[in-house]
Design an enzyme around this catalytic site. Sequence first.
Site, PDB file in Angstrom:
ATOM      1  N   ASP A 292     -11.615  -4.025  -4.417  1.00  0.00           N
ATOM      2  CA  ASP A 292     -11.083  -2.961  -5.275  1.00  0.00           C
ATOM      3  C   ASP A 292     -11.184  -3.419  -6.728  1.00  0.00           C
ATOM      4  O   ASP A 292     -10.523  -4.365  -7.143  1.00  0.00           O
ATOM      5  CB  ASP A 292      -9.627  -2.675  -4.902  1.00  0.00           C
ATOM      6  CG  ASP A 292      -9.085  -1.408  -5.534  1.00  0.00           C
ATOM      7  OD1 ASP A 292      -9.402  -1.153  -6.712  1.00  0.00           O
ATOM      8  OD2 ASP A 292      -8.347  -0.682  -4.850  1.00  0.00           O
TER       9      ASP A 292
ATOM     10  N   SER B 242      -3.857   5.147  -4.774  1.00  0.00           N
ATOM     11  CA  SER B 242      -3.868   4.723  -6.164  1.00  0.00           C
ATOM     12  C   SER B 242      -2.593   5.152  -6.894  1.00  0.00           C
ATOM     13  O   SER B 242      -1.497   4.772  -6.490  1.00  0.00           O
ATOM     14  CB  SER B 242      -5.130   5.269  -6.850  1.00  0.00           C
ATOM     15  OG  SER B 242      -5.385   4.599  -8.057  1.00  0.00           O
TER      16      SER B 242
ATOM     17  N   HIS C 244     -12.195   0.650  -4.190  1.00  0.00           N
ATOM     18  CA  HIS C 244     -11.007   1.452  -4.453  1.00  0.00           C
ATOM     19  C   HIS C 244     -11.107   2.822  -3.775  1.00  0.00           C
ATOM     20  O   HIS C 244     -10.144   3.302  -3.185  1.00  0.00           O
ATOM     21  CB  HIS C 244     -10.851   1.630  -5.965  1.00  0.00           C
ATOM     22  CG  HIS C 244      -9.567   2.274  -6.364  1.00  0.00           C
ATOM     23  ND1 HIS C 244      -8.333   1.721  -6.114  1.00  0.00           N
ATOM     24  CD2 HIS C 244      -9.316   3.461  -7.010  1.00  0.00           C
ATOM     25  CE1 HIS C 244      -7.383   2.505  -6.591  1.00  0.00           C
ATOM     26  NE2 HIS C 244      -7.944   3.565  -7.119  1.00  0.00           N
TER      27      HIS C 244
END
Length: 283
Positions: free
Chosen positions: A227, A97, A256
């Site tokens: 995601d 991320s 995610h």
Amino acid sequence: MGTVTTKDGTSIYFKDWGPRDAQPIVFHHGWPLSGDDWDNQMLFFLDQGYRVIAHDRRGHGRSSQSATGHEMDTYAADVAVLTDALDLRDAVHIGHSTGGGEVARYVARAAPGRVAKAILVGAVPPIMVKTASNPGGLPIEVFDGFRASLVANRAQFYIDVPSGPFFGFNRPGAEVSQGLIDNWWRQGMQGAANAHYHCIKAFSETDFTEDLKQIDVPVLVAHGTDDQIVPYDDSAPLAAELLRHGRLKSYEGLPHGMLATHPQVLNPDLLAFVTGEASRPGR
């Protein structure tokens, strides 16, 4: 575990496990978490004989709650201080991320010999926010909403995110883990509100296009197609195309937070790429 001090006096906390002469794997966490988010992967690679290192970004976890420096240039500079202090060479940098953006910026600027490979998992590059040059991005109002929720009630916000879109626990039939939700909240609340607030701009508005173009080591781009935090179509395929030596690996239906929900799927793939045993993956 230990700390290193940056030029502006910020203390960066890190964990460093395994043989000092083994190849280092450096883990970069997402927002608003800490190096603890990598416990599963650190233990996995430690068992494979690697040296594993994870730091807490400034303002996150056990690092200093600094007043400034909550943007990608400083995040990457902090990583350089850490890797120089530990004299890490031929390291593999893995970022999730926001940590994927940090990896892209650091690796693009790293001194020769410091980095062997990189892995971006559910990562924010090339750029998240919708702009004229990135029409598929998320509207700025989405990130304004993040900021408003953080200011209004950070503790509740840090329950709502992992309970829903981060791990995909809002999907029908999802197997919800209260432990993952609680651990996400624990890591988030350990950090500084100001750092987390400003980091939203860093992860959403930073354009990593030129960083990706400059990277000259093999990079695996791994992303779940479900995601809900960093939408697949405007991230992973675009990032892989910009990289000189990029490989795209898509995970159908995974969220995610797939590193935590599906480590039994992700970890062997990460290891295969690190060892060079992976064939060119695709969707």
